[in-house]
Design an enzyme around this catalytic site. Structure first.
Site, PDB file in Angstrom:
ATOM      1  N   ASP A  31      29.417 -11.739  28.176  1.00 42.27           N
ATOM      2  CA  ASP A  31      27.957 -11.742  28.223  1.00 42.27           C
ATOM      3  C   ASP A  31      27.508 -12.562  29.437  1.00 42.27           C
ATOM      4  O   ASP A  31      28.017 -13.664  29.668  1.00 42.27           O
ATOM      5  CB  ASP A  31      27.406 -12.346  26.933  1.00 42.27           C
ATOM      6  CG  ASP A  31      25.925 -12.114  26.746  1.00 42.27           C
ATOM      7  OD1 ASP A  31      25.147 -12.456  27.664  1.00 42.27           O
ATOM      8  OD2 ASP A  31      25.532 -11.621  25.686  1.00 42.27           O
ATOM      9  N   GLN A  94      17.287  -6.471  19.314  1.00 40.93           N
ATOM     10  CA  GLN A  94      18.048  -5.743  20.327  1.00 40.93           C
ATOM     11  C   GLN A  94      17.263  -5.758  21.638  1.00 40.93           C
ATOM     12  O   GLN A  94      16.165  -5.221  21.718  1.00 40.93           O
ATOM     13  CB  GLN A  94      18.310  -4.309  19.880  1.00 40.93           C
ATOM     14  CG  GLN A  94      19.183  -3.510  20.833  1.00 40.93           C
ATOM     15  CD  GLN A  94      19.441  -2.089  20.340  1.00 40.93           C
ATOM     16  OE1 GLN A  94      18.735  -1.579  19.475  1.00 40.93           O
ATOM     17  NE2 GLN A  94      20.453  -1.461  20.899  1.00 40.93           N
ATOM     18  N   HIS A 100      25.620  -2.439  21.245  1.00 35.69           N
ATOM     19  CA  HIS A 100      26.575  -3.450  21.701  1.00 35.69           C
ATOM     20  C   HIS A 100      26.882  -4.411  20.563  1.00 35.69           C
ATOM     21  O   HIS A 100      26.008  -4.794  19.802  1.00 35.69           O
ATOM     22  CB  HIS A 100      26.093  -4.190  22.949  1.00 35.69           C
ATOM     23  CG  HIS A 100      24.741  -4.812  22.862  1.00 35.69           C
ATOM     24  ND1 HIS A 100      23.565  -4.089  22.870  1.00 35.69           N
ATOM     25  CD2 HIS A 100      24.374  -6.108  22.793  1.00 35.69           C
ATOM     26  CE1 HIS A 100      22.536  -4.908  22.810  1.00 35.69           C
ATOM     27  NE2 HIS A 100      23.002  -6.153  22.754  1.00 35.69           N
TER      28      HIS A 100
END
Length: 139
Positions: A31, A94, A100
């Site tokens: 990330d 989200q 994801h």
């Protein structure tokens, strides 16, 4: 692929990512704004906005990658556990409209909370209401 999706741009190679796992159908990378050291995202390469948009085969491949990577991430960063989660839809938080799965390493005393903390105030549901919801979902 979606032209305006950041994850599709990562899949296409237009945006760089720190890839940690890749198959023909799944990509995993760190990330860019991690919540912990080793925080990874696992995505289907094919654009899908919601979990329900995945076909069974792609969902199986996605979650096979999650089950393989979760202990690997934990071991690599010396984590004591991990939160594994999906925000499905804007109301659920989200931020990128592409499925994801987050693998977030957790450490004793890190100040984080369990996934139950994201739900807010718990509803007071009767047994009849719980039965009705379970029945409706099962249909």
């Amino acid at each position: 692929m979606s032209d305006d999706c950041v994850f599709c741009s990562i899949v296409a190679g237009d945006i760089p990512a720190r890839t940690v796992h890749e198959t023909d159908d799944v990509l995993a990378f760190l990330d860019a704004n991690p919540l912990a050291r080793g925080h990874a995202l696992v995505i289907p390469k094919e654009h899908a906005q919601h979990v329900g948009d995945l076909d069974d085969e792609l969902a199986a491949e996605l979650f096979a990658a999650v089950t393989e990577l979760t202990p690997e991430v934990q071991s690599t960063v010396g984590a004591d556990g991990a939160n594994v989660g999906i925000n499905d839809g804007e109301a659920a938080g989200q931020e990128v409209p592409h499925v994801h799965v987050h693998i977030i390493p957790r450490f004793e005393g890190d100040g984080g909370a369990p996934l139950h903390a994201v739900g807010g105030e718990r509803p007071d549901l009767s047994d009849d209401e719980l039965d009705a919801v379970a029945e409706a979902i099962a249909e």
